[in-house]
Design an enzyme around this catalytic site. Structure first.
Site, PDB file in Angstrom:
ATOM      1  N   HIS A 129      -9.798   1.234   4.707  1.00 42.49           N
ATOM      2  CA  HIS A 129      -8.533   1.503   5.403  1.00 42.49           C
ATOM      3  C   HIS A 129      -8.764   2.514   6.530  1.00 42.49           C
ATOM      4  O   HIS A 129      -9.539   3.460   6.373  1.00 42.49           O
ATOM      5  CB  HIS A 129      -7.484   2.024   4.410  1.00 42.49           C
TER       6      HIS A 129
ATOM      7  N   GLU B  63      -5.906  -4.921  10.670  1.00 40.92           N
ATOM      8  CA  GLU B  63      -4.926  -3.849  10.853  1.00 40.92           C
ATOM      9  C   GLU B  63      -5.273  -3.048  12.101  1.00 40.92           C
ATOM     10  O   GLU B  63      -6.034  -2.070  12.015  1.00 40.92           O
ATOM     11  CB  GLU B  63      -4.956  -2.895   9.652  1.00 40.92           C
TER      12      GLU B  63
ATOM     13  N   GLU C  85      -7.071   4.917   7.578  1.00 40.69           N
ATOM     14  CA  GLU C  85      -6.778   6.324   7.269  1.00 40.69           C
ATOM     15  C   GLU C  85      -7.968   6.984   6.580  1.00 40.69           C
ATOM     16  O   GLU C  85      -8.218   8.171   6.768  1.00 40.69           O
ATOM     17  CB  GLU C  85      -5.499   6.418   6.409  1.00 40.69           C
TER      18      GLU C  85
ATOM     19  N   SER D 178       2.953  -1.778  10.515  1.00 37.79           N
ATOM     20  CA  SER D 178       4.392  -1.728  10.790  1.00 37.79           C
ATOM     21  C   SER D 178       5.135  -3.024  10.475  1.00 37.79           C
ATOM     22  O   SER D 178       6.074  -3.391  11.188  1.00 37.79           O
ATOM     23  CB  SER D 178       4.642  -1.316  12.256  1.00 37.79           C
TER      24      SER D 178
ATOM     25  N   ASN E  59       0.866  -1.183   0.000  1.00 34.97           N
ATOM     26  CA  ASN E  59       0.000   0.000   0.000  1.00 34.97           C
ATOM     27  C   ASN E  59       0.905   1.236   0.000  1.00 34.97           C
ATOM     28  O   ASN E  59       1.447   1.604   1.037  1.00 34.97           O
ATOM     29  CB  ASN E  59      -0.898  -0.036   1.248  1.00 34.97           C
ATOM     30  N   TRP E  60       1.064   1.814  -1.182  1.00 34.47           N
ATOM     31  CA  TRP E  60       1.986   2.962  -1.298  1.00 34.47           C
ATOM     32  C   TRP E  60       1.386   4.237  -0.710  1.00 34.47           C
ATOM     33  O   TRP E  60       2.076   5.253  -0.607  1.00 34.47           O
ATOM     34  CB  TRP E  60       2.334   3.204  -2.767  1.00 34.47           C
ATOM     35  N   LYS E  61       0.104   4.214  -0.405  1.00 33.66           N
ATOM     36  CA  LYS E  61      -0.584   5.407   0.118  1.00 33.66           C
ATOM     37  C   LYS E  61      -0.364   6.585  -0.857  1.00 33.66           C
ATOM     38  O   LYS E  61      -0.400   6.378  -2.061  1.00 33.66           O
ATOM     39  CB  LYS E  61      -0.140   5.700   1.546  1.00 33.66           C
TER      40      LYS E  61
ATOM     41  N   GLY F 185       1.876   2.465  10.924  1.00 29.65           N
ATOM     42  CA  GLY F 185       2.814   3.578  10.791  1.00 29.65           C
ATOM     43  C   GLY F 185       3.487   3.986  12.092  1.00 29.65           C
ATOM     44  O   GLY F 185       4.086   5.056  12.172  1.00 29.65           O
TER      45      GLY F 185
ATOM     46  N   GLY G 159       2.719  -1.032   4.405  1.00 30.92           N
ATOM     47  CA  GLY G 159       2.669   0.379   4.031  1.00 30.92           C
ATOM     48  C   GLY G 159       4.081   0.920   3.840  1.00 30.92           C
ATOM     49  O   GLY G 159       4.710   0.730   2.799  1.00 30.92           O
ATOM     50  N   GLY G 160       4.603   1.556   4.872  1.00 30.46           N
ATOM     51  CA  GLY G 160       5.904   2.236   4.805  1.00 30.46           C
ATOM     52  C   GLY G 160       7.010   1.403   4.171  1.00 30.46           C
ATOM     53  O   GLY G 160       7.741   1.884   3.294  1.00 30.46           O
TER      54      GLY G 160
END
Ligand code: PGA
Length: 255
Positions: A89, A161, A91, A207, A7-9, A167, A228-229
Site C-alpha cells: 500500500h 491505486e 501509505e 477515493s 481497507n479500514w486503515k 484519500g 478506504g474512507g
C-alpha cells in the site's frame, strides 16, 4: 465476480465501534460480490467467521515467527481467519519506507503461508504521459512479483491505486483506470505468460464512493474496487456493494 475490499486503515479507535461497523456491513446480501474486510489486526480475532465476508490483513512481515518485535506474520493472519493480505500500500511505501524489495519478500511469504495477496501499485503523480506512469507501475510489478511462481499468480490480485487519488476525494477516471488495467494485464502476461496476464484480476482504489463507483464497477475490465474512507461508513459501503448488481460489458483483450 466483482471483488470489493474495505481497507479500514488505522480505524476505528475502539473495539465497540469496530464491532458495530462489522455487524452493519455483514448484512450484505449480494452473492455476486466477494467482499473482503481488512480491519486493524487487533480486531481480527473478535470478528465472527461468516460466509459472505472474508477477512484480510493490511500488511504482514516476511517471516512466519521469530524475534521481530512488533510485526505480524502471514501465518498468524492465516490462523486468525484471514484469506487475504494487502501488501505494497502506498501509505506503507511512503510512511514506512517500504521498497519493492521489501514488498517482494512479503508477497512471497504471504503466498507461501496460503494467503491471497492484494498487491497495490500506482504512480505518485499523474503526469499525463501514460508511458511514464506505465513505467512506474511496470517497475513496481517487476520488483514486487520477482520470483513468484506462475501457479501462485492465481492468488494475486493487483490493486491499481494512483497515489494522488488516495484519500483526496479525486478519483481516477474509469477510462484511464481501464487503460492501466490493460497495461497491468499485459505486463503480467510478459512476466508469467499471456493466459495468466489475460486472467489477472485488477482492482481500482482511490477515493471510491457510492456516487463515483458505478462506472468502475460496470466496467468488465476492472474487477472491483479497494475502498478506504468510504468503507468506514456502513451505509455508504453497502451502497457500493449494491452497485455490483449492475450489468457489465465485455472483457477487453490485452492485445
Ligand atoms: P480512499 O483509500 O478510498 O480513502 O482513497 C483507498 C486506499 O487507500 O486504499
Amino acid at each position: 465476480m466483482k471483488i470489493i475490499v474495505a481497507n479500514w486503515k488505522m480505524n476505528p479507535t475502539h473495539l465497540v465501534e469496530a464491532k458495530a461497523l462489522f455487524n452493519a456491513v455483514k448484512k450484505i446480501s449480494s452473492k455476486k460480490t466477494e467482499v473482503i474486510v481488512c480491519p486493524p489486526f487487533l480486531f481480527l480475532p473478535v470478528f465472527p467467521k461468516i460466509a459472505n465476508i472474508k477477512l484480510g490483513g493490511q500488511n504482514c512481515f516476511w517471516e512466519n515467527s521469530g524475534a521481530y518485535t512488533g510485526e505480524i506474520s502471514p501465518l498468524q493472519l492465516k490462523n486468525a481467519g484471514c484469506e487475504y493480505v494487502i501488501l505494497g500500500h502506498s501509505e506503507r511505501r511512503r510512511h514506512l519506507s517500504e521498497t519493492d524489495g521489501v514488498i517482494n519478500k512479503k508477497v512471497k511469504a504471504g503466498l507461501e503461508a496460503g494467503l491471497k495477496v492484494v498487491l497495490c501499485v500506482g504512480e505518485e503523480e499523474r503526469v499525463g504521459e501514460f508511458d511514464l506512469e506505465a513505467r512506474i507501475v511496470g517497475g513496481q510489478l517487476e520488483g514486487a512479483l520477482d520470483g513468484v511462481k506462475k501457479t501462485q499468480m492465481r492468488n494475486v490480485v493487483i490493486a491499481y491505486e494512483p497515489v494522488w487519488a488516495i484519500g483526496t476525494g479525486v478519483s481516477d477516471t474509469p477510462n484511464q483506470t481501464l487503460q492501466a488495467a490493460i497495461f497491468i494485464r499485459k505486463k503480467i502476461g510478459e512476466m508469467f505468460g499471456r493466459n495468466i496476464g489475460q486472467e489477472q484480476k485488477v482492482l481500482y482504489g482511490g477515493s471510491v464512493n457510492s456516487k463515483n463507483g458505478k462506472p468502475f464497477l460496470q466496467e468488465e475490465g476492472i474487477d472491483g474496487v479497494l475502498v478506504g474512507g468510504a468503507s468506514l461508513n456502513a451505509g455508504e459501503f453497502l451502497k457500493i456493494i449494491d452497485l455490483t448488481r449492475l450489468p457489465t460489458g465485455r472483457m477487453p483483450a490485452i492485445n
